[in-house]
Design a protein around this motif. Structure first.
Motif, PDB file in Angstrom:
ATOM      1  N   GLU A  42      -7.875  -8.308  -5.791  1.00  0.00           N
ATOM      2  CA  GLU A  42      -8.532  -6.937  -5.677  1.00  0.00           C
ATOM      3  C   GLU A  42      -9.136  -7.195  -4.116  1.00  0.00           C
ATOM      4  OE1 GLU A  42     -11.190  -5.773  -8.468  1.00  0.00           O
ATOM      5  OE2 GLU A  42      -9.389  -5.110  -9.927  1.00  0.00           O
ATOM      6  N   LYS A  58      -7.971 -11.791 -10.947  1.00  0.00           N
ATOM      7  CA  LYS A  58      -8.191 -10.064 -10.943  1.00  0.00           C
ATOM      8  C   LYS A  58      -9.096  -9.897  -9.581  1.00  0.00           C
ATOM      9  CE  LYS A  58     -10.074  -5.771 -12.996  1.00  0.00           C
ATOM     10  NZ  LYS A  58     -11.206  -5.386 -12.109  1.00  0.00           N
ATOM     11  N   ALA A  59     -10.268 -10.499  -9.557  1.00  0.00           N
ATOM     12  CA  ALA A  59     -11.220 -10.475  -8.347  1.00  0.00           C
ATOM     13  C   ALA A  59     -10.465 -10.825  -7.096  1.00  0.00           C
ATOM     14  CB  ALA A  59     -12.395 -11.184  -8.405  1.00  0.00           C
ATOM     15  N   GLU A  73      -5.552  -4.541 -12.801  1.00  0.00           N
ATOM     16  CA  GLU A  73      -6.102  -5.288 -11.572  1.00  0.00           C
ATOM     17  C   GLU A  73      -5.732  -4.149 -10.463  1.00  0.00           C
ATOM     18  OE1 GLU A  73      -4.536  -8.991 -10.834  1.00  0.00           O
ATOM     19  OE2 GLU A  73      -5.136  -9.768 -12.854  1.00  0.00           O
ATOM     20  N   GLU A  74      -6.737  -4.026  -9.604  1.00  0.00           N
ATOM     21  CA  GLU A  74      -6.415  -2.868  -8.303  1.00  0.00           C
ATOM     22  C   GLU A  74      -5.709  -3.604  -7.373  1.00  0.00           C
ATOM     23  OE1 GLU A  74      -7.512   0.202  -8.653  1.00  0.00           O
ATOM     24  OE2 GLU A  74      -8.231  -0.002 -10.814  1.00  0.00           O
ATOM     25  N   GLY A  75      -4.562  -3.788  -7.546  1.00  0.00           N
ATOM     26  CA  GLY A  75      -3.867  -4.474  -6.744  1.00  0.00           C
ATOM     27  C   GLY A  75      -2.282  -4.263  -6.792  1.00  0.00           C
ATOM     28  N   GLN A 129      -5.977  -6.736  -1.946  1.00  0.00           N
ATOM     29  CA  GLN A 129      -5.572  -5.448  -1.822  1.00  0.00           C
ATOM     30  C   GLN A 129      -6.382  -4.638  -0.674  1.00  0.00           C
ATOM     31  OE1 GLN A 129      -2.821  -4.163  -3.240  1.00  0.00           O
ATOM     32  NE2 GLN A 129      -3.079  -2.038  -2.422  1.00  0.00           N
ATOM     33  N   LYS A 130      -7.708  -4.846  -0.935  1.00  0.00           N
ATOM     34  CA  LYS A 130      -8.720  -4.293   0.289  1.00  0.00           C
ATOM     35  C   LYS A 130      -8.088  -4.762   1.357  1.00  0.00           C
ATOM     36  CE  LYS A 130     -12.635  -3.701  -3.153  1.00  0.00           C
ATOM     37  NZ  LYS A 130     -13.792  -4.246  -3.567  1.00  0.00           N
ATOM     38  N   THR A 150       1.029  -1.214  -0.023  1.00  0.00           N
ATOM     39  CA  THR A 150       0.001  -0.168   0.003  1.00  0.00           C
ATOM     40  C   THR A 150       0.899   1.340   0.197  1.00  0.00           C
ATOM     41  OG1 THR A 150       0.104   0.049   2.362  1.00  0.00           O
ATOM     42  CG2 THR A 150      -1.846  -1.127   1.241  1.00  0.00           C
ATOM     43  N   HIS A 160      -1.148   0.577  -5.994  1.00  0.00           N
ATOM     44  CA  HIS A 160      -2.403  -0.343  -5.894  1.00  0.00           C
ATOM     45  C   HIS A 160      -3.161  -0.545  -7.171  1.00  0.00           C
ATOM     46  CE1 HIS A 160      -4.829   3.278  -6.953  1.00  0.00           C
ATOM     47  NE2 HIS A 160      -3.911   4.009  -6.231  1.00  0.00           N
ATOM     48  N   GLN A 161      -2.370  -0.362  -8.236  1.00  0.00           N
ATOM     49  CA  GLN A 161      -2.718  -0.698  -9.685  1.00  0.00           C
ATOM     50  C   GLN A 161      -1.551  -1.648 -10.472  1.00  0.00           C
ATOM     51  OE1 GLN A 161      -4.110   3.195 -11.086  1.00  0.00           O
ATOM     52  NE2 GLN A 161      -6.267   2.331 -11.391  1.00  0.00           N
TER      53      GLN A 161
END
Length: 434
Positions: free
Chosen positions: A395, A391-392, A209-211, A398-399, A46, A354-355
């Protein structure tokens, strides 16, 4: 942690002291006290300053998979590769090799090429029309009234490139790691029979990917989560990564089938002179690698619901479709599946902390005809679905890393390759921080 800073390297490639001493000490402590066998502390996923360190110490120092030669079939063909703060032009030259140039005009820093791929002769910056040769030399700059302007001092900055078995690697370090030569000697005999020079792109997919990039790589390095990949499980044995003593009761029949299929595959490999042995040096060398040829379920030919081939054309000089998959992992940003009928390459390009951009490319024989020799939807279906599922998963992680309740958790025995990747990563960064 405090606000992000840019983290430059000195002439030896080590991190220098532009990071405030207190902040650098805090980051160094995170690396030094990393608990073996557990996931990383949250800031590794992060914190923008650690991301900046990653870009310098990992992506700024090591050989990165950029593209396949099939993406650059003719002289003048190029792709642009972006990761973190860097943008590179990867250009096929007239000699059949590859030039790699920083995509930054030497006038006022504009991007020279703005498309992700294309064909060009000379490279012309769209801002003030400074023009460069394919080798990066400045050959034209309109400079009215200038009498002392020396074009020879303002060529595009160059990076290093290597083409091995049709895969294009780039390195922006002044002195690239030399052990890549040894690693390439390991994997070239496995990949060469597929002859990427005689393939073409069937399809390319880009997913953001949001990670964090490390979460993307960790997710790829284990199959503990493969129950979440029903399409992939049709052909990839869900016992991948497991060994005797780790097989749950409900997978014992699958394990027996896997062993039988692997034995049959190895017999065919010996018949055709194809290497198949597992080579696993993920954290014991600078250019970490794992490569093997492994059986697939069903007919054992390809990633399809029944394991049957997805293209009618064999690649290269292969003589049999039933060759499972030659699977390769390379640190820090890539993995590959080479089958008898097609190849899939995966490249990971960090965007920010984060991406991450994940680029997947499907390659088929250059004489294969869509709609006759292969159905594009069927060819890409399994991994398109798998990529969306991954991807899911990334993510979700990451959350979780962003939550105050997060703390590192233990890796399971089947996740030993994740531990190896993280160990490799920590070693490489600590070398630069020393």
């Amino acid at each position: 942690m405090s606000a992000p800073v840019n983290v430059p390297l000195d002439t030896r490639g080590r991190l220098v002291s532009s990071v405030p001493a207190e902040q650098l000490a805090e980051i160094s402590e995170l690396f030094g006290f990393r608990r073996v066998g557990f996931s990383l502390d949250a800031p590794f996923y992060t914190d923008p300053t650690i991301f900046s360190i990653d870009m310098q110490a990992i992506f700024g120092r090591h050989w990165i998979f950029a593209a396949s030669i099939a993406e650059l079939p003719e002289p003048g063909d190029y792709v642009t590769v972006d990761y973190g703060p860097y943008s590179l032009i990867v250009l096929r030259n007239d000699d059949g090799g590859v030039n790699v140039l920083h995509n930054v005009c030497r006038h006022r820093g504009a991007r020279v090429l703005t498309e992700p791929a294309g064909t060009t002769g000379n490279l012309v910056c769209g801002y003030h029309s400074w023009t460069y040769s394919p080798e990066g030399d400045l050959i034209h700059a309109s400079a009215p009234g200038e009498t002392t302007f020396d074009k020879g001092c303002f060529g595009l900055k160059r990076a290093s490139s290597r083409v091995v078995a049709g895969l294009v690697f780039v390195c922006i370090a002044d002195e690239p790691p030399t052990d890549f030569d040894e690693t390439s000697k390991i994997f070239e005999p496995y990949l060469a029979p597929h002859d990427l020079a005689t393939t073409k792109i069937a399809y390319q997919q880009n997913i953001i990917e949001e990670g964090n990039w490390k979460l993307v790589m960790e997710n790829n390095r284990e199959c503990y989560h493969c129950d979440g990949h029903p399409e992939l499980a049709c052909s990839l044995f869900p016992t991948w990564g497991l060994t005797e003593g780790l097989i749950p009761a409900h997978l014992e029949e699958v394990w027996d089938r896997n062993k039988e299929a692997q034995s049959s595959l190895e017999e065919r490999c010996r018949r055709y002179g194809l290497p198949y042995e597992v080579v696993e040096e993920l954290d014991t060398r600078v250019a970490g690698i794992r490569i093997s040829r492994e059986s697939l379920d069903g007919d054992g030919e390809s990633f399809s619901p029944d394991g049957r081939r997805l293209s009618k054309k064999l690649l290269g000089d292969l003589r049999d479709f039933r060759l499972g998959r030659c699977s390769m992992h390379l640190q820090p940003n890539s993995w590959f599946h080479f089958q008898g009928d097609h190849v899939i390459t995966f490249a990971v390009f960090p965007v920010n902390e984060h991406q991450t951009l994940v680029r997947t490319t499907w390659l088929v024989a250059d004489d294969a005809v869509e709609g006759i020799d292969y159905d594009l939807e069927k060819l890409t279906y399994t991994w398109k679905q798998t990529n969306l599922q991954d991807k899911a998963f990334v993510e979700l992680c990451q959350k979780g890393a962003g939550s105050p309740a997060y703390e590192p958790g233990p890796y399971m025995k089947s996740e030993y390759q994740v531990e190896a990747f993280i160990n490799w990563y920590v070693q490489r960064v600590q070398e630069q921080m020393a």
